[in-house]
Design an enzyme around this catalytic site. Structure first.
Site, PDB file in Angstrom:
ATOM      1  NE  ARG A 195      -4.024  -1.987   2.000  1.00 44.19           N
ATOM      2  CZ  ARG A 195      -4.017  -3.325   2.127  1.00 44.19           C
ATOM      3  NH1 ARG A 195      -2.964  -3.943   2.580  1.00 44.19           N
ATOM      4  NH2 ARG A 195      -5.075  -4.024   1.775  1.00 44.19           N
ATOM      5  CG  HIS A 215      -1.228 -11.640  -4.110  1.00 42.63           C
ATOM      6  ND1 HIS A 215      -2.007 -12.405  -3.283  1.00 42.63           N
ATOM      7  CD2 HIS A 215      -1.288 -10.380  -3.638  1.00 42.63           C
ATOM      8  CE1 HIS A 215      -2.522 -11.630  -2.350  1.00 42.63           C
ATOM      9  NE2 HIS A 215      -2.105 -10.397  -2.542  1.00 42.63           N
ATOM     10  CG  ASP A 236      -4.015  -8.040   5.125  1.00 39.38           C
ATOM     11  OD1 ASP A 236      -2.902  -8.201   4.587  1.00 39.38           O
ATOM     12  OD2 ASP A 236      -4.887  -7.287   4.662  1.00 39.38           O
ATOM     13  CD  GLU A 259       1.000 -10.587  -0.623  1.00 44.71           C
ATOM     14  OE1 GLU A 259       1.158  -9.444  -1.064  1.00 44.71           O
ATOM     15  OE2 GLU A 259       0.051 -10.888   0.101  1.00 44.71           O
TER      16      GLU A 259
HETATM   17  C1  GAL Z   1      -2.565  -8.550   0.431  1.00 47.91           C
HETATM   18  C2  GAL Z   1      -3.077  -7.370   1.213  1.00 47.91           C
HETATM   19  C3  GAL Z   1      -4.490  -7.684   1.622  1.00 47.91           C
HETATM   20  C4  GAL Z   1      -5.339  -7.966   0.412  1.00 47.91           C
HETATM   21  C5  GAL Z   1      -4.660  -9.026  -0.445  1.00 47.91           C
HETATM   22  C6  GAL Z   1      -5.339  -9.184  -1.786  1.00 47.91           C
HETATM   23  O1  GAL Z   1      -1.254  -8.320   0.048  1.00 47.91           O
HETATM   24  O2  GAL Z   1      -2.272  -7.116   2.328  1.00 47.91           O
HETATM   25  O3  GAL Z   1      -5.034  -6.617   2.372  1.00 47.91           O
HETATM   26  O4  GAL Z   1      -5.525  -6.783  -0.324  1.00 47.91           O
HETATM   27  O5  GAL Z   1      -3.346  -8.683  -0.708  1.00 47.91           O
HETATM   28  O6  GAL Z   1      -6.669  -9.268  -1.715  1.00 47.91           O
END
Ligand code: GAL
Length: 348
Positions: free
Chosen positions: A83, A180, A248, A312
């Protein structure tokens, strides 16, 4: 002589008039890695079992489903994982406003990130056999500079998957890519019975928009302590009184060991060790996966919370409120490759 890794290309489907291809690598042990040109997505990682093969990553039936899902299932992420506060980056004293795709935040490269691009895929040759090269000219996403990106996916004869990101830009910019991938190493719908180890003694403190505040929190005596193999179901249950109802979070990785994390399933005896050259790891336990509008193959057309876990690897940016993007800066013309490796283990 050892049999070399073999690559093949096939048609996956068509999306809005574009042909989407599937490229696969198989080694002599019968491990297969498949990629889609849509989003440079890892479509399948098949490992041998007693009775055949088992896919250890989440996937969708078609390209439309991949693009409709807000969870970036197994897709390439860039230019910047994570972010960016207010969608603003500051380089050389100059602020660039990026398109925002999560309230005021830019998440995972914004609306035109790597995951939404159709990549050029081809099979290339290496010393141990075939590999997959995905390339793309990333432009028009609001970031400074046109960025030529290559991602090389390899599978070794001894079951190590390598992902190498290489980019050059026509202007100073930022680069912090990842993949991801949502793993589920078991045969059940969720990852509750799987064990996770993360070599991290701290997580980053996050504000209400999940932006790092700059503070680190020790994991000792908290549900975030994965320094020893820990049951995920139990750890998730301990997060039940949080809004997220699961993980998360951003782990600050100790770079003193080869593997930064290890996920294993006691029942199938499949495990994945993650190697990375970077100091951060985001762990998301798919807490907000929804039953509807998630046409996942594993659960036959629906989605389930905790259906997979994504780990990730990425560079911890000092950004957030400090506005210091130096850790993820890529200078004009510079090449700064990043590598992620998955070490696969299984019992036949
Ligand atoms: C992660 C993020 C989560 C969500 C996910 C994808 O990297 O931290 O909040 O957005 O990806 O849905």
């Amino acid at each position: 002589m050892m049999q070399k890794v073999r690559g093949i290309v096939s048609d996956f489907d068509e999306y809005q008039g574009h042909k989407i291809q599937k490229l696969s690598l198989t080694n002599a042990n019968g491990v297969t890695l498949s990629l889609l040109t849509l989003g440079a997505t890892i479509y399948e990682i098949m490992v041998p079992t007693k009775s055949g093969t088992h896919n250890i990553v989440l996937n969708y039936y078609n390209s439309k489903d991949y693009l409709a899902n807000p969870f970036y299932v197994c897709m390439a992420i860039g230019r910047t994982a994570g972010r960016i506060m207010a969608g603003q980056i500051v380089l050389n004293g100059q602020t660039t406003q990026l398109p925002q795709n999560e309230g005021t935040t830019t998440l995972h490269g914004g609306p035109e990130g790597f995951n939404s691009q159709i990549w050029q895929g081809k099979i290339i040759q290496t010393a141990t056999g075939d590999a997959i090269e995905m390339s793309h000219l990333q432009t028009g996403d609001g970031y400074p500079g046109e960025m030529q990106v290559k991602i090389i996916y390899t599978l070794s004869p001894d079951d190590v998957i390598g992902i190498k990101y290489i980019a050059t830009s026509t202007a100073d910019t930022v680069f912090n890519p990842t993949q991801h991938v949502y793993f589920n190493l078991g045969r059940e719908d969720t990852i509750a019975k799987q064990m996770l180890k993360i070599n991290a003694a701290h997580i980053q403190e996050l504000d209400q928009n999940k932006i790092p505040t700059g503070k680190q929190i020790p994991v000792k005596h908290t549900p975030f302590d994965f320094q020893q193999p820990t049951n995920l179901g139990k750890a998730i249950a301990e997060m039940n009184n949080t809004t997220e109802k699961g993980f998360d979070d951003i782990f600050v990785v100790n770079q003193d060991q080869k593997l930064i994390a290890e996920l294993s399933d006691p029942k199938t005896k499949i495990s994945v060790g993650i190697e990375s050259d970077r100091n951060g790891l985001v762990m998301f336990t798919a807490n907000s996966f929804t039953h509807d509008q998630m046409n996942l193959i594993r659960t036959k057309g629906v989605g389930k919370p905790y259906e997979g876990i994504t780990l990730e690897p990425q560079t911890l940016s000092k950004a957030g409120s400090t506005r210091d993007f130096s850790a993820i800066e890529l200078k004009k013309g510079e090449e700064k490759p990043y590598t992620i490796k998955y070490h696969l283990h299984y019992k036949k």
